[in-house]
Design a protein around this motif. Structure first.
Motif, PDB file in Angstrom:
ATOM      1  N   THR A 158       0.795  -1.228   0.000  1.00  0.00           N
ATOM      2  CA  THR A 158       0.000   0.000   0.000  1.00  0.00           C
ATOM      3  C   THR A 158       0.831   1.283   0.000  1.00  0.00           C
ATOM      4  OG1 THR A 158      -0.116  -0.192   2.390  1.00  0.00           O
ATOM      5  CG2 THR A 158      -1.989  -1.039   1.144  1.00  0.00           C
ATOM      6  N   ALA A 159       2.130   1.155   0.281  1.00  0.00           N
ATOM      7  CA  ALA A 159       2.953   2.363   0.375  1.00  0.00           C
ATOM      8  C   ALA A 159       3.130   2.988  -1.004  1.00  0.00           C
ATOM      9  CB  ALA A 159       4.311   2.020   0.970  1.00  0.00           C
ATOM     10  N   PRO A 160       3.168   4.323  -1.064  1.00  0.00           N
ATOM     11  CA  PRO A 160       3.487   4.963  -2.343  1.00  0.00           C
ATOM     12  C   PRO A 160       4.931   4.606  -2.721  1.00  0.00           C
ATOM     13  CG  PRO A 160       3.352   6.605  -0.578  1.00  0.00           C
ATOM     14  CD  PRO A 160       2.949   5.294   0.017  1.00  0.00           C
ATOM     15  N   PRO A 161       5.271   4.649  -4.016  1.00  0.00           N
ATOM     16  CA  PRO A 161       6.642   4.291  -4.412  1.00  0.00           C
ATOM     17  C   PRO A 161       7.661   5.186  -3.708  1.00  0.00           C
ATOM     18  CG  PRO A 161       5.374   5.160  -6.283  1.00  0.00           C
ATOM     19  CD  PRO A 161       4.438   5.068  -5.132  1.00  0.00           C
ATOM     20  N   PRO A 162       8.817   4.635  -3.364  1.00  0.00           N
ATOM     21  CA  PRO A 162       9.835   5.444  -2.692  1.00  0.00           C
ATOM     22  C   PRO A 162      10.372   6.527  -3.621  1.00  0.00           C
ATOM     23  CG  PRO A 162      10.736   3.317  -3.315  1.00  0.00           C
ATOM     24  CD  PRO A 162       9.276   3.264  -3.625  1.00  0.00           C
ATOM     25  N   ILE A 163      10.858   7.601  -3.027  1.00  0.00           N
ATOM     26  CA  ILE A 163      11.357   8.731  -3.820  1.00  0.00           C
ATOM     27  C   ILE A 163      12.842   8.526  -4.119  1.00  0.00           C
ATOM     28  CG2 ILE A 163      11.711  11.236  -3.814  1.00  0.00           C
ATOM     29  CD1 ILE A 163       9.418  11.285  -1.629  1.00  0.00           C
ATOM     30  N   PRO A 164      13.214   8.402  -5.375  1.00  0.00           N
ATOM     31  CA  PRO A 164      14.624   8.167  -5.701  1.00  0.00           C
ATOM     32  C   PRO A 164      15.455   9.443  -5.510  1.00  0.00           C
ATOM     33  CG  PRO A 164      13.174   7.770  -7.597  1.00  0.00           C
ATOM     34  CD  PRO A 164      12.372   8.476  -6.569  1.00  0.00           C
ATOM     35  N   ILE A 165      16.495   9.324  -4.701  1.00  0.00           N
ATOM     36  CA  ILE A 165      17.388  10.459  -4.440  1.00  0.00           C
ATOM     37  C   ILE A 165      18.711  10.205  -5.169  1.00  0.00           C
ATOM     38  CG2 ILE A 165      18.654  11.720  -2.633  1.00  0.00           C
ATOM     39  CD1 ILE A 165      15.591  12.162  -2.592  1.00  0.00           C
ATOM     40  N   VAL A 166      19.169  11.203  -5.881  1.00  0.00           N
ATOM     41  CA  VAL A 166      20.394  11.011  -6.666  1.00  0.00           C
ATOM     42  C   VAL A 166      21.583  11.790  -6.106  1.00  0.00           C
ATOM     43  CG1 VAL A 166      19.259  10.408  -8.834  1.00  0.00           C
ATOM     44  CG2 VAL A 166      19.612  12.816  -8.278  1.00  0.00           C
ATOM     45  N   LYS A 167      21.285  12.757  -5.224  1.00  0.00           N
ATOM     46  CA  LYS A 167      22.352  13.609  -4.730  1.00  0.00           C
ATOM     47  C   LYS A 167      21.851  14.320  -3.471  1.00  0.00           C
ATOM     48  CE  LYS A 167      24.692  17.820  -6.197  1.00  0.00           C
ATOM     49  NZ  LYS A 167      26.085  17.649  -5.757  1.00  0.00           N
ATOM     50  N   ALA A 168      22.776  14.668  -2.598  1.00  0.00           N
ATOM     51  CA  ALA A 168      22.365  15.449  -1.426  1.00  0.00           C
ATOM     52  C   ALA A 168      23.481  16.404  -1.049  1.00  0.00           C
ATOM     53  CB  ALA A 168      22.053  14.530  -0.254  1.00  0.00           C
ATOM     54  N   GLU A 169      23.068  17.554  -0.518  1.00  0.00           N
ATOM     55  CA  GLU A 169      24.052  18.565  -0.134  1.00  0.00           C
ATOM     56  C   GLU A 169      23.453  19.441   0.960  1.00  0.00           C
ATOM     57  OE1 GLU A 169      25.402  20.839  -3.524  1.00  0.00           O
ATOM     58  OE2 GLU A 169      26.559  22.157  -2.211  1.00  0.00           O
ATOM     59  N   GLY A 170      24.192  19.620   2.062  1.00  0.00           N
ATOM     60  CA  GLY A 170      23.668  20.429   3.159  1.00  0.00           C
ATOM     61  C   GLY A 170      22.361  19.856   3.671  1.00  0.00           C
ATOM     62  N   VAL A 171      21.303  20.679   3.675  1.00  0.00           N
ATOM     63  CA  VAL A 171      20.006  20.182   4.149  1.00  0.00           C
ATOM     64  C   VAL A 171      19.135  19.681   2.997  1.00  0.00           C
ATOM     65  CG1 VAL A 171      19.963  21.670   6.188  1.00  0.00           C
ATOM     66  CG2 VAL A 171      18.967  22.505   4.041  1.00  0.00           C
ATOM     67  N   TRP A 172      19.685  19.665   1.798  1.00  0.00           N
ATOM     68  CA  TRP A 172      18.862  19.374   0.615  1.00  0.00           C
ATOM     69  C   TRP A 172      19.077  17.981   0.043  1.00  0.00           C
ATOM     70  CZ3 TRP A 172      15.063  22.647   0.038  1.00  0.00           C
ATOM     71  CH2 TRP A 172      15.226  23.956   0.501  1.00  0.00           C
ATOM     72  N   LEU A 173      17.956  17.363  -0.360  1.00  0.00           N
ATOM     73  CA  LEU A 173      17.980  16.093  -1.082  1.00  0.00           C
ATOM     74  C   LEU A 173      17.495  16.383  -2.502  1.00  0.00           C
ATOM     75  CD1 LEU A 173      16.028  13.991   1.591  1.00  0.00           C
ATOM     76  CD2 LEU A 173      18.513  14.091   1.316  1.00  0.00           C
ATOM     77  N   PHE A 174      18.166  15.813  -3.497  1.00  0.00           N
ATOM     78  CA  PHE A 174      17.771  16.039  -4.891  1.00  0.00           C
ATOM     79  C   PHE A 174      17.205  14.754  -5.483  1.00  0.00           C
ATOM     80  CE2 PHE A 174      20.970  19.087  -3.697  1.00  0.00           C
ATOM     81  CZ  PHE A 174      20.472  20.286  -4.199  1.00  0.00           C
ATOM     82  N   THR A 175      16.010  14.833  -6.040  1.00  0.00           N
ATOM     83  CA  THR A 175      15.364  13.625  -6.562  1.00  0.00           C
ATOM     84  C   THR A 175      15.734  13.396  -8.023  1.00  0.00           C
ATOM     85  OG1 THR A 175      13.367  14.583  -7.514  1.00  0.00           O
ATOM     86  CG2 THR A 175      13.368  14.232  -5.124  1.00  0.00           C
ATOM     87  N   GLU A 176      15.485  12.163  -8.450  1.00  0.00           N
ATOM     88  CA  GLU A 176      15.748  11.787  -9.841  1.00  0.00           C
ATOM     89  C   GLU A 176      14.944  12.660 -10.799  1.00  0.00           C
ATOM     90  OE1 GLU A 176      16.076   7.461 -12.062  1.00  0.00           O
ATOM     91  OE2 GLU A 176      14.259   7.954 -10.975  1.00  0.00           O
ATOM     92  N   TYR A 177      13.797  13.161 -10.324  1.00  0.00           N
ATOM     93  CA  TYR A 177      12.938  13.971 -11.195  1.00  0.00           C
ATOM     94  C   TYR A 177      13.299  15.457 -11.140  1.00  0.00           C
ATOM     95  CZ  TYR A 177      10.486   9.772  -9.616  1.00  0.00           C
ATOM     96  OH  TYR A 177      10.191   8.501  -9.223  1.00  0.00           O
ATOM     97  N   GLY A 178      14.447  15.763 -10.527  1.00  0.00           N
ATOM     98  CA  GLY A 178      14.896  17.143 -10.528  1.00  0.00           C
ATOM     99  C   GLY A 178      14.258  18.014  -9.455  1.00  0.00           C
ATOM    100  N   ARG A 179      13.595  17.382  -8.474  1.00  0.00           N
ATOM    101  CA  ARG A 179      13.042  18.190  -7.374  1.00  0.00           C
ATOM    102  C   ARG A 179      14.050  18.307  -6.248  1.00  0.00           C
ATOM    103  NH1 ARG A 179       7.899  16.797  -4.509  1.00  0.00           N
ATOM    104  NH2 ARG A 179       7.931  18.971  -3.866  1.00  0.00           N
TER     105      ARG A 179
END
Ligand SMILES: *Cc1c(COP(=O)(O)O)cnc(C)c1O
Length: 433
Positions: free
Chosen positions: A19-40
């Motif tokens: 039932t869980a929504p698909p996990p969010i793919p993270i491609v990079k992280a820096e400081g307090v920010w996570l960057f997703t595969e979709y550019g968010r």
């Protein structure tokens, strides 16, 4: 893309995969920010499950890790030693509450608790005393391995395994809502149940285990220092060991380097993990007093502490933990946390004024607000609803049931804090309208 491959072979923690929504793919992280595969870009408002201190992919820590990897990645820790293990132990003994001078390494928070429980248990046995029972508290969470689950309070998480767990006595713990009711005339009546248990089971108890000042997974429940002081007194009066599980609270999260400092007490054993490696690598520390160590120090080989893990004292983890501590100094991180705490306190009144908010709890760099629970409709699943709403606004705030938590890495800037707090206000206004 990544999601389809993930779906095929992976099994995520605490996740009902159906039932869980698909996990969010993270491609990079820096400081307090996570960057997703979709550019968010998402703000990591939970310090990646409460572990991150100096931000993601911190250049100083990256450097320390790369340097160590090029030199010595790992070596067996029985019969061998190395500089990072020794140096980290020296640095830890320097900052830990007084008297904790013996450092035992393991792999994660749960193992650091298992080690503490086994250490306390065998301590009495080595001294020729039969003390085979532990006391833990209501709302406690100490990890997911069998010993740590036994010490944890019963919950949906432990229910499938309850026949498997060993019996642990449970004492009442302070709960802030309850505290508020006895307002200002705190007589520590919540400590009476612990006292009664210690009296009734005189001579049977090996140790009392607590999460000092902040019970985490049980709902981010904040204590008064008086309660923690009282626990230490009671353990002393009844000659029982005190284990402080600072897996969550250690390394600044509550505003002091270690939560025990709020009450000016030292435990006999402390458990550390999570922020120990700045959020980089799995690692655990169980530190004990010399008195405990001495009960194992003997010509008799049967008094050996028979516990170890393949990756004990992993040099990479040690090097990262050293860099983590160095950054606390270099960046005056404890001052930074007190700045974050100030921002949270300023926001407290705004937050408390919302009808949907039952209680606000703040300590160090932790802001938790418990939502009122309704039995049906939108509010029944309020935690999950809010999680999704904040995600859509670019903020990761993973709740515990109906308790929302904002626990950012300590490097978060003022602008980012203000933005998150404004978003919280807007979301609450929206759900109340
Ligand atoms: C997270 C946590 C643990 C377990 O640590 P893991 O590394 O997840 O096994 C134990 N005790 C406390 C207080 C924790 O918050």
């Amino acid at each position: 893309m990544l999601n389809e491959r993930d779906r095929k072979h992976l099994w995520h923690p605490y996740t009902q995969e159906k039932t869980a929504p698909p996990p969010i793919p993270i491609v990079k992280a820096e400081g307090v920010w996570l960057f997703t595969e979709y550019g968010r870009k998402l703000l990591d408002g939970v310090s990646s499950w409460w572990v991150n201190t100096h931000g993601h992919s911190n250049p100083y820590i990256n450097e320390a890790l790369a340097r160590q990897a090029a030199e010595l990645e790992h070596v067996i820790f029985a019969g061998f030693t190395h500089e990072p293990a020794v140096k980290l132990a020296e640095m830890l003994v320097d900052v830990l509450p007084e008297g904790l001078t013996r450092v035992f390494y393991s792999d994660n928070g749960s193992t650091s608790v298992e080690v503490a429980l086994k250490m306390a248990y065998q301590f009495w046995r080595n001294r020729g005393e039969e003390r085979t029972t532990f006391i833990a508290l209501e709302h406690a969470y100490h990890g997911d391995t069998v010993g740590a689950m036994s010490a944890s309070d019963a919950s949906a998480f432990t229910d499938p395994f309850k026949e498997l767990l060993f019996k642990v006595l449970r004492a009442e713990a302070p709960y802030s809502l309850r505290c508020e009711r006895c307002e200002k005339r705190c007589d520590l009546s919540c400590a009476e149940s612990l006292e009664e248990l210690l009296k009734k089971r005189e001579g049977e108890i090996a140790a009392v285990i607590v999460e000092p000042m902040l019970q985490g997974a049980g709902g981010m429940i904040v204590w008064t220092p008086e309660y923690l002081k009282r626990v230490r007194e009671l353990c002393d009066e009844h000659s029982v060991l005190l284990i402080a599980d600072e897996v969550l609270t250690g390394f600044g999260r509550t505003g002091k380097m270690f939560a025990c400092e709020h009450a000016g007490i030292s435990p006999d054993i402390i458990c550390l993990s999570k922020a120990l490696t700045a959020g980089y690598l799995p690692f655990g520390v169980t530190a004990a007093t010399e008195e405990i160590y001495e009960a194992f120090y003997d010509d008799d080989r049967l008094k050996t502490f028979f516990h170890g893990h393949s990756y004990c004292a992993n040099p990479l983890a040690c090097a990262v933990a050293i860099a983590n501590l160095e950054l606390f100094e270099k960046n005056s991180t404890i001052d930074r946390i007190s700045f974050i705490n100030g921002k949270f306190r300023e926001f407290e009144r705004t937050l408390s004024a919302f009808n949907s908010v039952e209680e606000v709890r703040i300590i160090g760099a932790v802001l938790a607000f418990e939502m009122k629970v309704a039995d049906s409709g939108y509010l029944a699943n309020i935690g999950q609803e809010l999680y999704r709403e904040f995600l859509s606004r670019g903020i990761v705030l993973r709740p515990l049931g109906n308790v929302m938590i904002f626990m950012p890495p300590f490097v978060i800037g003022e602008k980012e804090i203000d933005w998150v707090l404004t978003e919280i206000e807007e979301v609450l206004r929206k759900i109340e309208s």
